[in-house]
Design a protein around this motif. Structure first.
Motif, short mmCIF file in Angstrom:
data_model
loop_
_atom_site.label_atom_id
_atom_site.label_comp_id
_atom_site.label_asym_id
_atom_site.label_seq_id
_atom_site.Cartn_x
_atom_site.Cartn_y
_atom_site.Cartn_z
N VAL A 1 -21.33 -8.61 -42.03
CA VAL A 1 -22.34 -8.39 -41.12
C VAL A 1 -21.51 -8.12 -39.63
CG1 VAL A 1 -24.52 -9.60 -39.89
CG2 VAL A 1 -23.99 -9.81 -42.04
N ALA A 2 -20.72 -8.69 -39.32
CA ALA A 2 -20.19 -8.89 -38.10
C ALA A 2 -19.36 -7.24 -37.91
CB ALA A 2 -18.99 -9.85 -37.89
N ALA A 3 -18.89 -6.83 -39.00
CA ALA A 3 -18.02 -5.65 -39.12
C ALA A 3 -19.22 -4.54 -38.83
CB ALA A 3 -17.50 -5.38 -40.35
N ALA A 4 -20.45 -4.64 -39.63
CA ALA A 4 -21.39 -3.67 -39.21
C ALA A 4 -22.04 -3.81 -37.88
CB ALA A 4 -22.59 -4.10 -40.33
N LEU A 5 -22.21 -4.84 -37.30
CA LEU A 5 -22.69 -5.02 -36.04
C LEU A 5 -21.89 -4.17 -34.88
CD1 LEU A 5 -24.04 -8.52 -35.82
CD2 LEU A 5 -25.17 -6.48 -36.44
N GLU A 6 -20.44 -4.50 -35.11
CA GLU A 6 -19.45 -3.86 -34.40
C GLU A 6 -19.55 -2.48 -34.61
OE1 GLU A 6 -15.89 -3.17 -31.92
OE2 GLU A 6 -17.39 -4.77 -32.17
N ARG A 7 -19.54 -1.95 -35.87
CA ARG A 7 -19.61 -0.54 -35.89
C ARG A 7 -20.77 0.36 -35.15
NH1 ARG A 7 -20.34 -0.43 -41.30
NH2 ARG A 7 -22.68 -0.20 -40.91
N ASP A 8 -21.79 -0.43 -35.51
CA ASP A 8 -23.15 0.28 -35.08
C ASP A 8 -23.69 -0.23 -33.72
OD1 ASP A 8 -23.30 1.26 -37.48
OD2 ASP A 8 -24.56 0.05 -38.32
N ASN A 9 -23.09 -1.26 -33.09
CA ASN A 9 -23.53 -1.65 -31.73
C ASN A 9 -24.95 -2.13 -31.83
OD1 ASN A 9 -23.42 -2.73 -29.24
ND2 ASN A 9 -23.65 -0.61 -28.04
N GLN A 10 -25.60 -2.81 -32.79
CA GLN A 10 -26.80 -3.26 -33.19
C GLN A 10 -26.68 -4.93 -33.38
OE1 GLN A 10 -29.72 -1.39 -32.94
NE2 GLN A 10 -28.39 0.26 -32.39
N PRO A 11 -27.87 -5.35 -32.66
CA PRO A 11 -27.87 -6.98 -32.77
C PRO A 11 -27.99 -7.50 -34.36
CG PRO A 11 -30.08 -6.00 -32.13
CD PRO A 11 -29.10 -4.67 -32.10
N GLY B 1 -4.65 -12.08 -27.41
CA GLY B 1 -3.45 -11.35 -27.12
C GLY B 1 -2.15 -11.40 -27.82
N ASP B 2 -1.75 -12.83 -27.69
CA ASP B 2 -0.68 -13.05 -28.63
C ASP B 2 -0.91 -12.98 -30.08
OD1 ASP B 2 0.87 -13.94 -26.24
OD2 ASP B 2 0.03 -16.11 -26.31
N ALA B 3 -2.16 -13.24 -30.46
CA ALA B 3 -2.28 -13.10 -31.77
C ALA B 3 -2.44 -11.62 -32.32
CB ALA B 3 -3.67 -13.45 -32.31
N LEU B 4 -2.88 -10.74 -31.46
CA LEU B 4 -2.70 -9.14 -31.66
C LEU B 4 -1.14 -8.78 -31.72
CD1 LEU B 4 -4.91 -6.99 -29.78
CD2 LEU B 4 -2.64 -6.18 -30.02
N TYR C 1 -3.55 -4.22 -33.74
CA TYR C 1 -4.42 -2.96 -33.12
C TYR C 1 -5.20 -2.06 -33.51
CZ TYR C 1 -3.87 0.06 -28.79
OH TYR C 1 -4.20 0.51 -27.68
N SER C 2 -5.45 -2.53 -34.93
CA SER C 2 -6.43 -1.48 -35.87
C SER C 2 -7.73 -2.24 -35.78
CB SER C 2 -5.67 -1.39 -37.29
OG SER C 2 -6.93 -1.00 -38.12
N LYS C 3 -8.83 -1.20 -35.54
CA LYS C 3 -10.12 -1.61 -35.85
C LYS C 3 -10.42 -1.83 -37.18
CE LYS C 3 -12.04 0.91 -32.01
NZ LYS C 3 -12.69 -0.20 -31.39
N GLU C 4 -9.54 -2.03 -38.24
CA GLU C 4 -9.96 -2.16 -39.44
C GLU C 4 -9.73 -3.82 -39.59
OE1 GLU C 4 -10.50 -0.11 -42.40
OE2 GLU C 4 -10.72 1.36 -40.74
N ARG D 1 -10.99 -6.79 -31.80
CA ARG D 1 -12.58 -6.87 -31.43
C ARG D 1 -12.74 -8.47 -30.68
NH1 ARG D 1 -15.51 -8.13 -36.24
NH2 ARG D 1 -15.18 -10.58 -35.65
N ARG D 2 -11.80 -9.48 -31.17
CA ARG D 2 -11.85 -10.73 -30.63
C ARG D 2 -11.21 -10.52 -29.29
NH1 ARG D 2 -10.17 -13.07 -35.93
NH2 ARG D 2 -11.96 -14.19 -36.84
N PHE D 3 -10.13 -9.97 -29.10
CA PHE D 3 -9.32 -9.56 -27.88
C PHE D 3 -10.37 -8.75 -26.81
CE2 PHE D 3 -6.69 -7.05 -24.92
CZ PHE D 3 -6.06 -7.82 -24.45
N ARG D 4 -10.99 -8.02 -26.99
CA ARG D 4 -11.98 -7.32 -26.23
C ARG D 4 -13.20 -8.28 -25.94
NH1 ARG D 4 -14.52 -3.84 -28.61
NH2 ARG D 4 -13.79 -3.79 -30.78
N ASP D 5 -13.65 -9.04 -26.77
CA ASP D 5 -14.61 -9.95 -26.81
C ASP D 5 -14.24 -11.05 -25.36
OD1 ASP D 5 -16.45 -8.33 -27.91
OD2 ASP D 5 -16.80 -9.88 -29.62
N SER D 6 -13.00 -11.57 -25.77
CA SER D 6 -12.52 -12.76 -24.97
C SER D 6 -12.64 -12.13 -23.50
CB SER D 6 -11.09 -13.05 -25.15
OG SER D 6 -11.20 -13.41 -26.59
N TRP D 7 -12.23 -10.96 -23.07
CA TRP D 7 -12.29 -10.56 -21.67
C TRP D 7 -13.89 -10.49 -21.16
CZ3 TRP D 7 -8.65 -9.54 -17.91
CH2 TRP D 7 -7.35 -9.71 -18.56
#
Length: 386
Positions: free
Chosen positions: A27-37, A332-335, A343-346, A351-357
């Motif tokens: 579900v999380a992957a689909a929400l990320e892809r489509d930017n839907q709640p 960032g360290d985990a990435l 670094y891959s969107k796969e 995603r966690r790195f971007r959300d953390s900011w």
């Protein structure tokens, strides 16, 4: 002082973890892809399973447990993604708690049980184009006209804007300057005079849509008044609990990243051995663990010290500031440890790195929390306008 969770809390944590890990990554992957709640049937399922309103009184549809119990559950969902955890965040530490604590009995009974059952989502509308950190500069105006409230203005950066069912709108309810004139009104999405801007495209928080709210002679019943003019302090006291939720959402990005990287460094081999065998990796893992544990303890202390009331501005700001900061560092360290895979969107790490900011900006930026901390230490409030 006992740092151990009770048997009931451990069982609650396991239940949340098992459900989140088993059913929500796809579900999380689909929400990320489509930017839907998250889909509404999933949110209703959250409600049926008791994951919404854990710390809301039973009389209003919750489980009647404590703030710590709620934050324990929230972290397990946030480890999967911010988007799948956001409805839980909103139900337990979000604006609906202001409705529960400050609104009329009729409004509480009409709104809060629906949120706890997953049949309604309530978001908060605070920021404006010219009022973010300087929240008391807001200009959205609400005027009481007989048995109605008329609202005019624009709200920006509303997480949940455009798809939530109702909004707790911070607005100016009198001509008194600054905080003295500010209160809050609940506005349902179909209220006449309310319209929405387009869905924002943000660096992170995909699956948590954000949009402007435009009020043009928007009318709601007088019973929708949550806090009258002069109630800004009470709204901020309720917001201290939301800070703990924000901190937990940030912590979930860090603790989820740490759990995943522990698996990765034992599976990934370079130069003929596991990554975990390299001392540089071991040192980095230890640093990440220390940061995650320290953030969790600060958040839990804020909840425990509040004794299921509203935490202090010092405790909540300490927890939020530290968790927001270390979430960026740990993800960032985990990435970095995952290299190209991180670094891959796969994979969910970037995603966690971007959300953390995002969590370090939302709900009061990191530096604003430092000002709160200094003010609490010195026993005064600082006026940044002087």
């Amino acid at each position: 002082m006992d740092f151990r969770l009770s048997d009931d809390q451990q069982e609650l944590r396991r239940a949340a973890r098992d459900f989140a890990r088993a059913e929500l990554p796809v579900v999380a992957a689909a929400l990320e892809r489509d930017n839907q709640p998250p889909p509404r049937d999933l949110i209703r399922r959250y409600g049926q399973m008791g994951f919404l309103g854990i710390n809301v009184p039973e009389a209003l549809g919750g489980l009647g447990l404590g703030n710590l119990d709620a934050l324990i559950v929230l972290e397990e969902f946030a480890k999967v993604s911010s988007a799948v955890a956001f409805p839980i965040f909103e139900s337990m530490v979000g604006p609906v708690r202001a409705v529960e604590r400050f609104a009329s009995e009729s409004l509480k009974q009409r709104i809060v049980p629906l949120v706890c059952s997953g049949k309604m989502i309530v978001a908060v509308a605070m920021s404006e184009p010219d009022a973010g950190s300087a929240l008391t500069d807001l200009t959205t105006r609400a005027t009481i006209d007989g048995d109605q409230i008329i609202i005019n203005g624009t709200k920006r950066w509303c997480s949940g804007g455009g798809h939530s069912d109702a909004y707790v709108v911070y607005c100016r309810l009198s001509d008194d300057p600054g905080a003295k004139g500010i209160g809050a009104v609940l506005v349902e999405k179909d209220a006449p005079g309310l319209s929405f801007g387009p869905n924002e495209h943000l660096m992170g928080f995909r699956g948590i849509p954000s949009a402007d709210l435009n009020f043009d002679q928007c009318r709601v019943p007088i019973d929708n008044l949550v806090v009258p003019a002069g109630g800004f302090k009470r709204l901020m006291e309720a917001f201290d609990l939301e800070r703990c939720g924000n901190a937990t959402m940030a912590l979930g990005q860090a603790s989820g990243a740490l759990e995943d990287i522990l698996i990765y460094v034992e599976e990934r081999r370079q130069f003929g051995k596991q990554l975990a065998e390299f001392q540089a990796v071991q040192l980095k893992l230890a640093e990440m663990q220390m940061k995650v544990e320290a953030a969790r303890l600060l958040i839990w202390r804020a909840a425990a010290n509040a004794e299921d009331g509203l935490p202090s501005i010092l405790d909540s700001s300490l927890g939020k500031c530290f968790a927001n900061t270390i979430a960026r560092e740990v993800t960032g360290d985990a990435l970095q440890l995952m290299g190209a895979y991180g670094y891959s969107k796969e994979f969910p790490m970037e995603r966690r790195f971007r959300d953390s900011w995002g969590w370090g900006i939302a709900g009061g930026a990191i530096d604003i929390q430092k000002v709160n901390i200094a003010g609490a230490m010195l026993g005064r409030r600082f006026d940044q306008r002087r």
